[in-house]
Scaffold this motif. Structure first.
Motif, mmCIF file in Angstrom:
data_model
loop_
_atom_site.group_PDB
_atom_site.id
_atom_site.type_symbol
_atom_site.label_atom_id
_atom_site.label_comp_id
_atom_site.label_asym_id
_atom_site.label_seq_id
_atom_site.Cartn_x
_atom_site.Cartn_y
_atom_site.Cartn_z
ATOM 1 N N VAL A 97 -17.402 101.494 -94.659
ATOM 2 C CA VAL A 97 -17.992 102.184 -95.809
ATOM 3 C C VAL A 97 -19.427 101.748 -96.072
ATOM 4 O O VAL A 97 -20.179 102.474 -96.720
ATOM 5 C CB VAL A 97 -17.129 102.033 -97.085
ATOM 6 C CG1 VAL A 97 -15.778 102.722 -96.890
ATOM 7 C CG2 VAL A 97 -16.934 100.580 -97.473
ATOM 8 N N TRP A 98 -19.797 100.579 -95.608
ATOM 9 C CA TRP A 98 -21.198 100.151 -95.679
ATOM 10 C C TRP A 98 -21.454 99.065 -94.643
ATOM 11 O O TRP A 98 -20.531 98.387 -94.206
ATOM 12 C CB TRP A 98 -21.620 99.696 -97.078
ATOM 13 C CG TRP A 98 -20.918 98.516 -97.670
ATOM 14 C CD1 TRP A 98 -19.869 98.549 -98.556
ATOM 15 C CD2 TRP A 98 -21.204 97.117 -97.453
ATOM 16 N NE1 TRP A 98 -19.484 97.266 -98.889
ATOM 17 C CE2 TRP A 98 -20.300 96.366 -98.225
ATOM 18 C CE3 TRP A 98 -22.136 96.425 -96.686
ATOM 19 C CZ2 TRP A 98 -20.287 94.976 -98.253
ATOM 20 C CZ3 TRP A 98 -22.126 95.035 -96.696
ATOM 21 C CH2 TRP A 98 -21.218 94.331 -97.481
ATOM 22 N N SER A 99 -22.701 98.974 -94.246
ATOM 23 C CA SER A 99 -23.117 97.886 -93.361
ATOM 24 C C SER A 99 -24.513 97.457 -93.777
ATOM 25 O O SER A 99 -25.239 98.213 -94.434
ATOM 26 C CB SER A 99 -23.099 98.317 -91.885
ATOM 27 O OG SER A 99 -24.012 99.363 -91.663
ATOM 28 N N GLU A 100 -24.856 96.244 -93.410
ATOM 29 C CA GLU A 100 -26.148 95.683 -93.799
ATOM 30 C C GLU A 100 -26.658 94.812 -92.661
ATOM 31 O O GLU A 100 -25.922 93.984 -92.132
ATOM 32 C CB GLU A 100 -25.976 94.854 -95.071
ATOM 33 C CG GLU A 100 -27.248 94.383 -95.675
ATOM 34 C CD GLU A 100 -27.059 93.816 -97.075
ATOM 35 O OE1 GLU A 100 -28.039 93.299 -97.607
ATOM 36 O OE2 GLU A 100 -25.943 93.886 -97.618
ATOM 37 N N TYR A 101 -27.890 95.055 -92.281
ATOM 38 C CA TYR A 101 -28.537 94.291 -91.229
ATOM 39 C C TYR A 101 -29.941 93.994 -91.725
ATOM 40 O O TYR A 101 -30.835 94.827 -91.604
ATOM 41 C CB TYR A 101 -28.632 95.102 -89.929
ATOM 42 C CG TYR A 101 -27.293 95.478 -89.332
ATOM 43 C CD1 TYR A 101 -26.718 94.697 -88.332
ATOM 44 C CD2 TYR A 101 -26.604 96.614 -89.740
ATOM 45 C CE1 TYR A 101 -25.499 95.034 -87.773
ATOM 46 C CE2 TYR A 101 -25.391 96.961 -89.184
ATOM 47 C CZ TYR A 101 -24.847 96.172 -88.202
ATOM 48 O OH TYR A 101 -23.636 96.504 -87.648
ATOM 49 N N ASP A 102 -30.149 92.830 -92.330
ATOM 50 C CA ASP A 102 -31.516 92.475 -92.728
ATOM 51 C C ASP A 102 -31.799 91.033 -92.344
ATOM 52 O O ASP A 102 -30.985 90.387 -91.698
ATOM 53 C CB ASP A 102 -31.800 92.794 -94.201
ATOM 54 C CG ASP A 102 -31.096 91.900 -95.189
ATOM 55 O OD1 ASP A 102 -30.798 90.726 -94.864
ATOM 56 O OD2 ASP A 102 -30.838 92.358 -96.315
ATOM 57 N N SER A 103 -32.931 90.513 -92.741
ATOM 58 C CA SER A 103 -33.369 89.202 -92.256
ATOM 59 C C SER A 103 -32.525 88.034 -92.775
ATOM 60 O O SER A 103 -32.566 86.952 -92.192
ATOM 61 C CB SER A 103 -34.832 88.975 -92.600
ATOM 62 O OG SER A 103 -34.994 88.962 -94.010
ATOM 63 N N ALA A 104 -31.768 88.237 -93.842
ATOM 64 C CA ALA A 104 -30.981 87.135 -94.391
ATOM 65 C C ALA A 104 -29.509 87.474 -94.575
ATOM 66 O O ALA A 104 -28.730 86.624 -94.992
ATOM 67 C CB ALA A 104 -31.567 86.697 -95.734
ATOM 68 N N ARG A 105 -29.112 88.701 -94.257
ATOM 69 C CA ARG A 105 -27.750 89.130 -94.549
ATOM 70 C C ARG A 105 -27.302 90.161 -93.519
ATOM 71 O O ARG A 105 -27.972 91.171 -93.323
ATOM 72 C CB ARG A 105 -27.738 89.717 -95.949
ATOM 73 C CG ARG A 105 -26.414 89.893 -96.580
ATOM 74 C CD ARG A 105 -26.635 90.271 -98.057
ATOM 75 N NE ARG A 105 -25.595 91.125 -98.528
ATOM 76 C CZ ARG A 105 -24.475 90.698 -99.081
ATOM 77 N NH1 ARG A 105 -24.271 89.412 -99.252
ATOM 78 N NH2 ARG A 105 -23.566 91.539 -99.492
ATOM 79 N N ILE A 106 -26.159 89.906 -92.886
ATOM 80 C CA ILE A 106 -25.613 90.808 -91.870
ATOM 81 C C ILE A 106 -24.124 90.955 -92.143
ATOM 82 O O ILE A 106 -23.417 89.953 -92.305
ATOM 83 C CB ILE A 106 -25.821 90.244 -90.450
ATOM 84 C CG1 ILE A 106 -27.309 89.992 -90.181
ATOM 85 C CG2 ILE A 106 -25.227 91.187 -89.408
ATOM 86 C CD1 ILE A 106 -27.583 89.188 -88.921
ATOM 87 N N GLY A 107 -23.646 92.185 -92.194
ATOM 88 C CA GLY A 107 -22.221 92.363 -92.398
ATOM 89 C C GLY A 107 -21.841 93.794 -92.661
ATOM 90 O O GLY A 107 -22.658 94.710 -92.551
ATOM 91 N N PHE A 108 -20.583 93.980 -93.028
ATOM 92 C CA PHE A 108 -20.060 95.320 -93.291
ATOM 93 C C PHE A 108 -18.789 95.210 -94.122
ATOM 94 O O PHE A 108 -18.229 94.129 -94.296
ATOM 95 C CB PHE A 108 -19.787 96.069 -91.986
ATOM 96 C CG PHE A 108 -18.557 95.603 -91.248
ATOM 97 C CD1 PHE A 108 -17.346 96.258 -91.407
ATOM 98 C CD2 PHE A 108 -18.607 94.512 -90.396
ATOM 99 C CE1 PHE A 108 -16.210 95.829 -90.735
ATOM 100 C CE2 PHE A 108 -17.475 94.074 -89.718
ATOM 101 C CZ PHE A 108 -16.271 94.741 -89.888
#
Length: 180
Positions: free
Chosen positions: A98-109
């Motif tokens: 339902v969501w994912s996140e890929y940034d310089s300090a946070r990665i996940g889903f």
């Protein structure tokens, strides 16, 4: 005997209304809540290695869960089926990212449960590097029984969820240091 539900599609509705709620706090009422954090190590290499293991479902597989996914990496709309149980009495539990996140300090889903899943709710898997460089893995979930057999097992399900979250954290720590 392997129990299977009909194959889900990207358009199969979630079996709960609070889509994306693992990104917000507080979590929705009326559910059992899980929030389990595990320290993984320190630095960018640990963040990237652990993040890759989470978003490619490698952590799940190394933790002993059978996973089938419609894509090699977590992204909104990706279908994921996780096998629960042992041997021939395996139950496939359908979910959708339902969501994912890929940034310089946070990665996940996070994935949410679809019809046929034994639970109703959502679970997130996030690796985060804090300002001091410490890298943490956090599993956050809200769930309630979705089938008759999980209603019967309701008193012990939270115990197993917490044990599984801790097992995932230990597994991810090993993966992050092996690859990092």
């Amino acid at each position: 005997m392997t129990l299977r539900t009909p194959a889900p599609s990207r358009h199969t509705p979630l079996n709960y209304p609070e889509e994306g709620a693992t990104r917000r706090h507080p979590l929705p009422g009326g559910y059992h809540h899980l929030h389990e954090a595990t320290y993984l190590g320190h630095g960018r290499a640990v963040l990237e290695s652990a993040g890759r293991a989470v978003t490619t479902f490698r952590m799940h597989r190394r933790a002993g869960v059978r996973v089938r996914a419609s894509a090699p990496e977590a992204a909104p709309g990706v279908l994921v089926e996780c096998a629960l149980g042992l041997g021939p009495a395996r139950l496939w539990a359908p979910c959708r990212v339902v969501w994912s996140e890929y940034d310089s300090a946070r990665i996940g889903f996070a994935y949410g449960t679809l019809g046929g899943h034994p639970q109703r709710g959502e679970e997130s898997f996030v690796v985060e590097m804090r300002p001091d460089g410490a890298v943490w893995f956090t599993m956050t979930a809200f769930s309630r029984p979705g089938r008759w057999y999980t209603r019967l097992a309701a008193p012990v399900v939270p115990v197993f969820q917490r044990l599984y979250a801790r097992h995932c954290g230990r597994t991810l720590r090993r993966l992050a240091h092996r690859d990092g």
